[in-house]
Design an enzyme around this catalytic site. Structure first.
Site, PDB file in Angstrom:
ATOM      1  CB  SER A  77       1.878  -0.420 -30.184  1.00  0.00           C
ATOM      2  OG  SER A  77       2.834  -0.903 -31.109  1.00  0.00           O
ATOM      3  CG  ASN A  87      13.424  -6.155 -28.769  1.00  0.00           C
ATOM      4  OD1 ASN A  87      12.248  -5.978 -29.112  1.00  0.00           O
ATOM      5  ND2 ASN A  87      13.872  -7.301 -28.283  1.00  0.00           N
ATOM      6  CB  THR A 123       3.221  32.407   5.874  1.00  0.00           C
ATOM      7  OG1 THR A 123       2.701  33.049   7.042  1.00  0.00           O
ATOM      8  CG2 THR A 123       4.509  33.091   5.439  1.00  0.00           C
ATOM      9  CG  HIS A 124       0.350  29.599   7.904  1.00  0.00           C
ATOM     10  ND1 HIS A 124       0.510  28.311   8.357  1.00  0.00           N
ATOM     11  CD2 HIS A 124       1.474  30.269   8.285  1.00  0.00           C
ATOM     12  CE1 HIS A 124       1.666  28.211   9.016  1.00  0.00           C
ATOM     13  NE2 HIS A 124       2.278  29.386   8.963  1.00  0.00           N
ATOM     14  CB  SER A 154     -21.520  30.733 -16.245  1.00  0.00           C
ATOM     15  OG  SER A 154     -22.730  30.079 -15.929  1.00  0.00           O
ATOM     16  CE  LYS A 177     -18.753  31.992 -11.904  1.00  0.00           C
ATOM     17  NZ  LYS A 177     -19.285  30.664 -11.609  1.00  0.00           N
ATOM     18  CG  ASN A 224     -16.290  30.607 -14.683  1.00  0.00           C
ATOM     19  OD1 ASN A 224     -16.506  31.263 -13.666  1.00  0.00           O
ATOM     20  ND2 ASN A 224     -17.224  29.906 -15.304  1.00  0.00           N
ATOM     21  CD  GLU A 259     -11.625  26.879 -12.701  1.00  0.00           C
ATOM     22  OE1 GLU A 259     -12.406  25.935 -12.511  1.00  0.00           O
ATOM     23  OE2 GLU A 259     -12.011  28.016 -13.011  1.00  0.00           O
ATOM     24  CE1 TYR A 275       9.955  -3.834 -26.034  1.00  0.00           C
ATOM     25  CE2 TYR A 275       9.285  -6.113 -26.392  1.00  0.00           C
ATOM     26  CZ  TYR A 275       9.006  -4.765 -26.429  1.00  0.00           C
ATOM     27  OH  TYR A 275       7.771  -4.334 -26.850  1.00  0.00           O
ATOM     28  CD  GLN A 299       2.774  -2.579 -27.914  1.00  0.00           C
ATOM     29  OE1 GLN A 299       3.521  -3.180 -28.671  1.00  0.00           O
ATOM     30  NE2 GLN A 299       1.483  -2.853 -27.837  1.00  0.00           N
ATOM     31  CE  LYS A 315       6.593   2.471 -28.466  1.00  0.00           C
ATOM     32  NZ  LYS A 315       6.782   1.546 -27.299  1.00  0.00           N
TER      33      LYS A 315
END
Ligand code: ARG
Length: 457
Positions: free
Chosen positions: A23, A110, A155-156, A277, A283, A285, A290, A317, A322, A325
């Site tokens: 690790s 541990n 709404t919607h 772009s 453009k 963006n 996003e 353990y 492991q 992490k």
């Protein structure tokens, strides 16, 4: 290379097997926490006369040297030493000799690794809380500039009723307030020390866990050594709180993206938070918004990942753990980065007040005003709804809005309608009259902002 735990083995694993189990590639991020935990542990061993003072001093000196090198990024980790704990122990022994091998007295990896994870979150969750609060201040600043800005409420994603744009922005303040509360509350469970649990059963050495806790600044120690080494709830909680925070940021991001379109044009993002772009010169963006919306996916994934890792593990353990992490590191980086970017994006965006104003003057979002007007005059609301609906239909057929409809036309549907209806239908009136507690009325919004500010001091 000989393993620190090699005594019982007749042959060593092949390097590709070692690599799979190691690790160190990611847990080296815990280097300072691991040293900090060791300093406290060996100090406690000295105070309890478990190790002689001169050994403790040598070990502390070695750890101090390793810390300096760690901070300078000069430590060279090796996969054959598996993880951060064994790497540091090996380096300590190389540095000060066999006495370094006494550091691990009364301790196991541990309780050590669990301690590192607690220390990591204990340090960084407050950073998350701080960034949330910073972002909340920015939202309040934008809201204060826009109490009088009338905007369509939805709404919607259909025009619903006119609102103060500040009212809309403040929703994100309250979402973040709840996130902040959740992170703050979780600190209680982060602030518990596993060190001293040993491998899982405690230790035969006369250690003083409360002293270790005091040295490391923990409020409590785990009451059960087996719980101490197998508990990862505090990480799940962090990942869960983060996933919900990212949900909020993602919803806000989605609105920023919609508002920036030519179709809406409610806001303009600063150039510093937009990208162009490579082929379409016109453009601009909303990439950062996003990307935050997209990164929400990995935060969910990290939460699901850890829950799944834990669900089948027997106490205590298991090496599965492991896997706790990388997701935690990744979510931490994602959350800190997203909060920083979002704050800057909102602080520098321009609200197109004129556009919001004209939007709300060319729709039927004031229809509820007419229905409420009739209901106030005694007509049952259901009937008032029907009458208003008919008048909206008349308008649609003629390509006009309610404010353009002559009084005689309205009166054909109900004699209760009088000249004063035009003042009632004005979007400004629609907003200011919604003065119910927590409503969008200008007075209520000002009060809301005032109350919100008090939560930040
Ligand atoms: N690298 C391990 C982990 O992150 C440290 C604990 C190892 N303990 C053990 N008994 N193998 O979980």
């Amino acid at each position: 290379m000989a393993k620190l735990w090699g005594g019982r083995f007749q042959k060593s694993a092949e390097s590709w097997v070692d690599e799979f189990g190691a690790s160190i590639g990611f847990d080296q991020q815990l280097v300072l926490e691991d040293i900090e935990g060791s300093v406290a542990h060996v100090t406690m061993l000295g105070a309890q006369n478990i190790l002689p003072k001169e050994d403790v001093e040598k070990i502390l000196d070695g750890l101090a040297q390793l810390k300096v090198k760690a901070e300078a990024g000069e430590l060279e980790f090796s996969v054959s030493n598996e993880d951060i704990h064994l790497n540091l122990e090996k380096m300590l022994i190389d540095l000060i000799g066999p006495v370094g091998g006494k550091l691990h007295t009364g301790r196991s990896r541990n309780d050590q690794v669990a301690t590192d994870m607690h220390l990591f979150l204990k340090k960084r969750v407050p950073e998350v809380i701080g960034l949330i609060e910073h972002f909340q201040k920015t939202i309040i600043e934008q809201a204060e500039q826009n109490v009088d800005t009338i905007a369509p409420g939805y709404t919607h994603l259909q025009r619903a009723q006119p609102i103060s744009f500040a009212h809309h922005l403040m929703v994100y303040f309250w979402q973040l307030q709840r996130d902040k509360e959740r992170f703050t509350e979780s600190m209680k469970r982060i602030d518990i020390l596993p060190l001293g649990a040993g491998a899982m059963a405690g230790t035969t050495f006369p250690i003083d866990r409360l002293n270790s806790a005091e040295l490391l600044g923990f409020a409590e120690v785990y009451a059960n050594s087996m719980d101490a080494v197998s508990d990862r709830d505090f990480i799940v909680e962090f990942l869960s709180n983060s996933a919900l925070l990212m949900t909020h940021l993602s919803r806000f991001a989605e609105e920023i993206i919609i508002w920036s379109t030519d179709e809406f044009k409610f806001i303009e993002l600063d150039d510093a938070f937009s990208t162009g772009s490579s082929i379409m010169p016109q453009k601009k963006n909303p990439d950062m918004a996003e990307l935050i919306r997209g990164k929400t996916g990995r935060a969910y994934g990290n939460l699901m990942g850890l829950l799944t890792v834990l669900k089948g593990t027997p106490l205590t353990y298991n090496k599965d753990m492991q896997e706790d992490k990388e997701g935690m590191f990744d979510t931490m980086e994602t959350v800190l980065g997203s909060l920083k970017i979002f704050e800057g994006m909102v602080r520098t965006m321009t609200v197109n007040k004129a556009r919001l104003h004209s939007a709300v003057h060319s729709d039927f979002s004031n229809a509820t005003e007419l229905a409420d007007y009739l209901a106030t005059k005694g007509m049952p609301f259901r009937e008032a709804h029907e009458v208003t609906g008919k008048l909206v239909f008349t308008c649609i057929q003629q390509g006009i809005y309610l404010l353009d409809l002559p009084l005689e036309e309205m009166q054909k549907e109900s004699a209760l309608i009088e000249e004063d209806i035009y003042a009632v239908l004005a979007p400004e009136a629609a907003v200011s009259r919604r003065n119910s507690l927590g409503g969008t009325g200008f007075e209520q919004v000002a009060l809301q902002i005032q109350n919100a500010k008090q939560l930040l001091v």
